[in-house]
Design a protein around this motif. Structure first.
Motif, short mmCIF file in Angstrom:
data_model
loop_
_atom_site.label_atom_id
_atom_site.label_comp_id
_atom_site.label_asym_id
_atom_site.label_seq_id
_atom_site.Cartn_x
_atom_site.Cartn_y
_atom_site.Cartn_z
N LEU A 196 9.29 6.59 3.40
CA LEU A 196 9.03 5.89 4.66
C LEU A 196 8.38 4.55 4.36
N SER A 197 8.88 3.50 4.97
CA SER A 197 8.29 2.17 4.74
C SER A 197 8.33 1.35 6.02
N TRP A 198 7.33 0.51 6.17
CA TRP A 198 7.30 -0.42 7.30
C TRP A 198 6.44 -1.63 6.95
N ARG A 199 6.68 -2.71 7.67
CA ARG A 199 5.90 -3.93 7.50
C ARG A 199 4.88 -4.01 8.63
N PRO A 200 3.62 -4.15 8.29
CA PRO A 200 2.58 -4.15 9.33
C PRO A 200 2.76 -5.32 10.30
N GLU A 201 2.46 -5.05 11.54
CA GLU A 201 2.48 -6.10 12.55
C GLU A 201 1.09 -6.69 12.69
N ARG A 202 0.99 -7.99 12.58
CA ARG A 202 -0.32 -8.65 12.65
C ARG A 202 -0.37 -9.54 13.90
N VAL A 244 0.86 -1.19 0.00
CA VAL A 244 0.00 0.00 0.00
C VAL A 244 0.89 1.23 0.00
N LEU A 245 0.71 2.07 -1.02
CA LEU A 245 1.48 3.29 -1.21
C LEU A 245 0.59 4.50 -1.01
N CYS A 246 1.13 5.53 -0.38
CA CYS A 246 0.43 6.82 -0.27
C CYS A 246 1.48 7.91 -0.41
N ALA A 247 1.47 8.59 -1.54
CA ALA A 247 2.52 9.55 -1.86
C ALA A 247 1.97 10.98 -1.88
N HIS A 248 2.49 11.81 -1.01
CA HIS A 248 2.22 13.24 -1.01
C HIS A 248 0.73 13.54 -0.86
N VAL A 303 -3.74 6.65 8.74
CA VAL A 303 -2.58 5.75 8.68
C VAL A 303 -2.96 4.34 9.14
N ARG A 304 -3.78 4.23 10.16
CA ARG A 304 -4.19 2.91 10.63
C ARG A 304 -4.89 2.14 9.51
N LYS A 305 -5.68 2.82 8.71
CA LYS A 305 -6.37 2.16 7.61
C LYS A 305 -5.37 1.71 6.54
N LEU A 306 -4.36 2.53 6.26
CA LEU A 306 -3.30 2.11 5.34
C LEU A 306 -2.65 0.83 5.84
N ASP A 307 -2.30 0.83 7.11
CA ASP A 307 -1.62 -0.30 7.72
C ASP A 307 -2.49 -1.56 7.67
N ALA A 308 -3.78 -1.39 7.94
CA ALA A 308 -4.68 -2.54 7.98
C ALA A 308 -4.90 -3.16 6.60
N HIS A 309 -4.73 -2.36 5.54
CA HIS A 309 -4.97 -2.86 4.19
C HIS A 309 -3.71 -3.39 3.51
N ALA A 310 -2.57 -3.33 4.19
CA ALA A 310 -1.31 -3.77 3.59
C ALA A 310 -0.97 -5.18 4.06
N GLY A 311 -0.75 -6.07 3.10
CA GLY A 311 -0.37 -7.43 3.45
C GLY A 311 1.08 -7.55 3.88
N SER A 312 1.97 -6.79 3.21
CA SER A 312 3.39 -6.96 3.52
C SER A 312 4.15 -5.65 3.69
N MET A 328 2.25 6.70 17.31
CA MET A 328 1.32 5.60 17.06
C MET A 328 1.99 4.23 17.26
N GLY A 329 3.27 4.22 17.57
CA GLY A 329 3.99 2.96 17.72
C GLY A 329 4.45 2.37 16.41
N ILE A 330 4.53 3.19 15.37
CA ILE A 330 5.03 2.75 14.06
C ILE A 330 6.40 3.39 13.85
N TYR A 331 7.40 2.56 13.58
CA TYR A 331 8.76 3.04 13.45
C TYR A 331 9.28 2.69 12.06
N PRO A 332 9.05 3.57 11.09
CA PRO A 332 9.37 3.24 9.71
C PRO A 332 10.86 3.35 9.40
N ASP A 333 11.28 2.61 8.39
CA ASP A 333 12.57 2.90 7.78
C ASP A 333 12.43 4.19 7.00
#
Length: 253
Positions: free
Chosen positions: A247-253, A108-112, A124-133, A176-181
């Motif tokens: 910014l990128s991160w892998r969702p925690e499930r 899931v990408l969201c640019a600008h 952001v939570r919705k982005l995270d919830a919709h991303a598989g990897s 939010m507890g999200i620590y992206p690269d």
């Protein structure tokens, strides 16, 4: 609002055409990094995908790309660009992200997009919830709208409050507890206006100015002071190269 070149229905109508790029372009550092992180058999989603500057190149590699985009004019440009390039594995949901009802995707990408989001956490939570990897966010150190902030005072008689951007976004993610690269991309010059007529149309739109109004007269005077002719168009005087964060991160499930 037609006299000002903008409407309540589609803010992007006056300049959607400027958001089209060749899907097969080379030498785009952001695109190259993005494509290196997307697998050939994966699905992707571009939230606020506009005219497909990133969605269409991803579609050349991915199994399928879904785009969430509310703007009629952006969608029209995306579909025209896809047809011209023979890209058929792209679908579009016309909605804001907050209202979109879509299936998840691997990436899931969201640019600008985030600069003007009032409530960033559920977005952001919705982005995270919709991303598989993988989730990817792109944002400039300063909002792209900030380059026209200096017009606000002469046109409207008050200072403009600039929108939040990359530094505030990173802090919000940490909260939010999200620590992206975070990868900082090479500096680029802000987009210039094609000519002064285009500059007037776009500045009217972005500053909410009606044609032939008192604000419009002040805008024209400010343009004489604050715009400068450059190779290939017109630029705001004194703008400097800008940097964006990947910014990128892998969702925690």
């Amino acid at each position: 609002m037609e006299s000002a070149g903008w409407s309540d229905d589609d803010f992007w109508q006056p300049y959607a055409r400027f958001f089209r790029l060749d899907p097969r372009r080379e030498g785009d550092a952001v695109l190259d990094l993005l494509l290196s992180m997307v697998g050939a058999g994966e699905t992707a989603m571009d939230v606020g995908g506009g005219a497909g500057r990133l969605a269409l190149p991803m579609a050349l590699k991915c199994e399928h790309v879904s785009v969430v985009e509310p703007s009629d004019s952006m969608i029209a440009e995306l579909r025209a660009a896809a047809e011209e390039s023979g890209i058929e594995n792209v679908s579009v949901t016309q909605a804001t992200w907050e209202d979109a009802d879509v299936d998840p995707a691997d990436v899931v990408l969201c640019a600008h997009v985030v600069y003007g989001i009032t409530d960033i956490e559920p977005f952001v939570r919705k982005l995270d919830a919709h991303a598989g990897s993988l989730v990817v966010l792109l944002a400039f150190i300063e909002s792209p709208m900030n380059r026209i902030s200096r017009f606000w005072q002469p046109v409207h008689g008050e200072e403009r409050i600039d929108m939040p951007a990359l530094p505030e976004l990173v802090n919000a993610l940490w909260h939010m507890g999200i620590y992206p690269d975070v990868r900082m991309m090479p500096p680029v010059m802000p987009d210039k206006f094609e000519d002064r007529d285009v500059a007037l149309t776009q500045l009217r739109n972005r500053l909410y100015v009606r044609a032939d109004s008192a604000e419009d007269r002040r805008l024209r005077e400010a343009m004489d002071e604050l715009l400068v002719d450059v190779e290939g168009g017109v630029s705001v005087k004194g703008v400097s190269p800008v940097r964006q964060g990947f910014l990128s991160w892998r969702p925690e499930r």
